[in-house]
Design a protein around this motif. Structure first.
Motif: not given
Length: 561
Positions: A134, A419, A428, A453, A457
């Motif tokens: 992430a 998010l 995330a 994600s 983000a």
């Protein structure tokens, strides 16, 4: 005259030492100790000579009628006086300087020495906490939208950002005997790559981040953020270093869960238990599995089943006994419909794995260097090592100091559809409990979700203000011959419709589908948008697609008929 030459030599020797220590500070302590000893020795000699010459000169020059001396005695006396005073000066200058140099090289109790390569910038516009998928996806996204951005990733792991799925999949089936060192694997398309997203040359050193003209991504490894000051926009590391930021991403991932009966069993049992998550866990388990006779995987989910098949394939060569136990009736029983779970269980068995279903662990003890797993139904399993693959606990350690909300149902930091946890803080990956505008509040623990994600983000950190809408997929492999993918919410308790279709050359991986069929399975919750499974194997497979119940059921019914 000889004494004058000697003193001049020592004077220039001092200057040489001084210049060397200025260029090489690490040598200052040793050189100054040597110099102090030299100066002390010279001073002692000079002092003795000075006293003796003073007494002798007193006798000579007061009684010159008896002992006339040439004028060279005066020069010798003046030389000694000058050398002695100069030695005292050098000694008084050298002692405190040497003491300071030596003290600077000694570690201060409770404070780690930070190597030059790990110096931390005091401020960074973008701070990413966590060094997983992430964070890396967010860094790439930030740099794509803001090419001059300065991004600092802080991770408590010693490694640069890497992908975790190959640790339980492809790496175990590599023919390279040095795979634990190279960490390279073959993808489904046959191309080889490293588990690291980028080589070290992609990143810039942390100490150069602030001065980098075109920005860049720096990774501070081996450091953990232990405190967040949300109002002050700064964090504190585990060595008390503080870093301020403009915008921050929390991507701390999760920690593998353990069974309480194992935790309570004592240190001896814990030493023979692996909680699989990181590179070091892969290396450790690979080594352990080559030096024992029996290993037991507790857990029938994705990770447990992948490791069971990987170790089972190895057992055919080494004679290693591989056992997989879980509380469900069949493998992947929580997510697969019953008939697919039964098929998967047989597939795992064919890989050389002894499967123990409906197994609830009551206690674990260590006797005669063997682990004894006592089940609640009275069954006893003896093994050399345990791998506990019973889920992931989101890492929310920073929630308390940051004052961030933790979701009581799903765990993880509670964030909105963008998010966002606060005005300048995003979350995330595994640690994010987000609002999915299609499927409601969720927390997902899969690689593709970390990518999606993290990317979202990163975009929102640069002002995109986009909601989470893209449905990330996930996949798993049962050895090199069976793979399956899915999107959305999958649950074995949901109604399922299976649709069979013949494989074509366009299907991937091609080698797994050329001589087989595939199956499409749809699971729904009434009036909700839910996707399904896509499965390819030697006999069947699954896929998911978003659909309302009424419409999709009609389509599937017509297809089946």
């Amino acid at each position: 005259m000889l004494m004058l030459i000697s003193n001049t030599f020592f004077f220039y020797l001092f200057l040489t030492f001084f210049l060397i220590t200025a260029v090489y500070p690490a040598c200052s302590c040793l050189f100054h100790i040597v110099w102090v000893l030299v100066v002390i020795k010279v001073n002692v000699i000079h002092m003795i000579n000075f006293i003796s010459f003073s007494i002798y000169s007193f006798q000579v020059y007061l009684c010159n009628n008896e002992h006339p001396r040439p004028c060279t005695d005066y020069a010798a006396l003046l030389s000694l006086l000058f050398a002695f005073s100069r030695s005292l000066f050098l000694l008084s200058f050298t002692l405190p300087f040497s003491r300071a140099c030596c003290r600077s090289l000694m570690p201060t109790p409770g404070v780690d020495i930070v190597p030059a390569s790990l110096k931390v910038p005091s401020h960074t516009p973008y701070l990413l906490i966590g060094g997983g998928t992430a964070s890396f996806a967010a860094a790439r996204s930030i740099r794509a939208r803001d090419p001059g951005a300065k991004v600092l990733i802080v991770t408590d792991e010693p490694d640069l950002p890497y992908m975790r799925p190959p640790l339980s999949k492809e790496l175990w089936f590599s023919d390279d005997p040095t795979v634990t060192e190279t960490l390279r694997f073959k993808q489904w398309n046959g191309k080889e790559r490293s588990i690291y997203f980028q080589p070290a040359s992609f990143y810039i050193p942390p100490e150069e981040l602030e001065s980098a003209e075109n920005g860049g991504v720096a990774v501070l490894t081996g450091r953990k953020v232990v405190h967040m000051d949300v109002r002050g926009n700064k964090v504190k590391l585990d060595n008390d270093t503080e870093i301020s930021y403009d915008k921050c991403l929390i991507a701390t991932g999760g920690m593998p869960r353990n069974l309480q009966v194992i935790e309570r069993a004592g240190e001896e049992v814990m030493e023979k238990t692996t909680l699989f998550r990181k590179i070091e866990d892969f290396k450790s388990l690979d080594k352990v599995s080559r030096n024992i006779n029996s290993i037991t995987i507790i857990g029938g989910g994705f990770l447990g089943s992948e490791l069971a098949c990987a170790l089972g394939r190895r057992s055919n060569e080494s004679g290693l006994e591989v056992i997989q136990m879980y509380p469900e009736k069949g493998n992947m029983g929580k997510v697969l419909p019953e008939y697919l779970s039964n098929w998967t269980t047989e597939k795992v068995k064919s890989e050389g794995v002894k499967v123990i279903s409906e197994a609830l662990v009551k206690s674990v003890t260590c006797k005669d260097d063997k682990l004894e797993i006592q089940l609640k139904d009275g069954r006893l399993v003896k093994t050399d090592h345990i791998v506990a693959a019973v889920g992931l606990e989101p890492n929310v350690d920073l929630a308390k100091s940051a004052g961030l909300e933790v979701d009581s149902d799903f765990g993880g930091f509670r964030v909105n559809a963008e998010l966002q946890a606060r005005s300048n803080i995003w979350v995330a990956g595994d640690a994010a409990c987000f609002y999915d505008i299609r499927l409601g509040r969720r927390r997902v623990e899969h690689h593709d979700h970390a990518v999606v994600s993290g990317r979202l983000a990163g975009e929102n950190m640069t002002g995109a203000n986009k909601p989470y809408w893209h449905q990330s997929m996930f996949w798993s492999d049962l050895g090199p011959d069976v793979g399956y993918e899915a999107i959305g919410i999958v649950d074995s308790s949901l109604p399922t419709v299976g649709v069979f279709a013949k494989a074509t050359a366009k299907d991937t991986p091609k080698a797994a589908t050329e001589k087989s069929g595939r199956r499409i399975n749809h699971t729904w919750r009434p009036q909700r948008l839910l996707p399904l499974w896509w499965w390819w194997a030697s006999s069947c497979g699954t896929c998911s697609t978003v659909c309302p119940l009424q419409e999709r059921y009609a389509q599937c019914k017509n297809s089946v008929s």
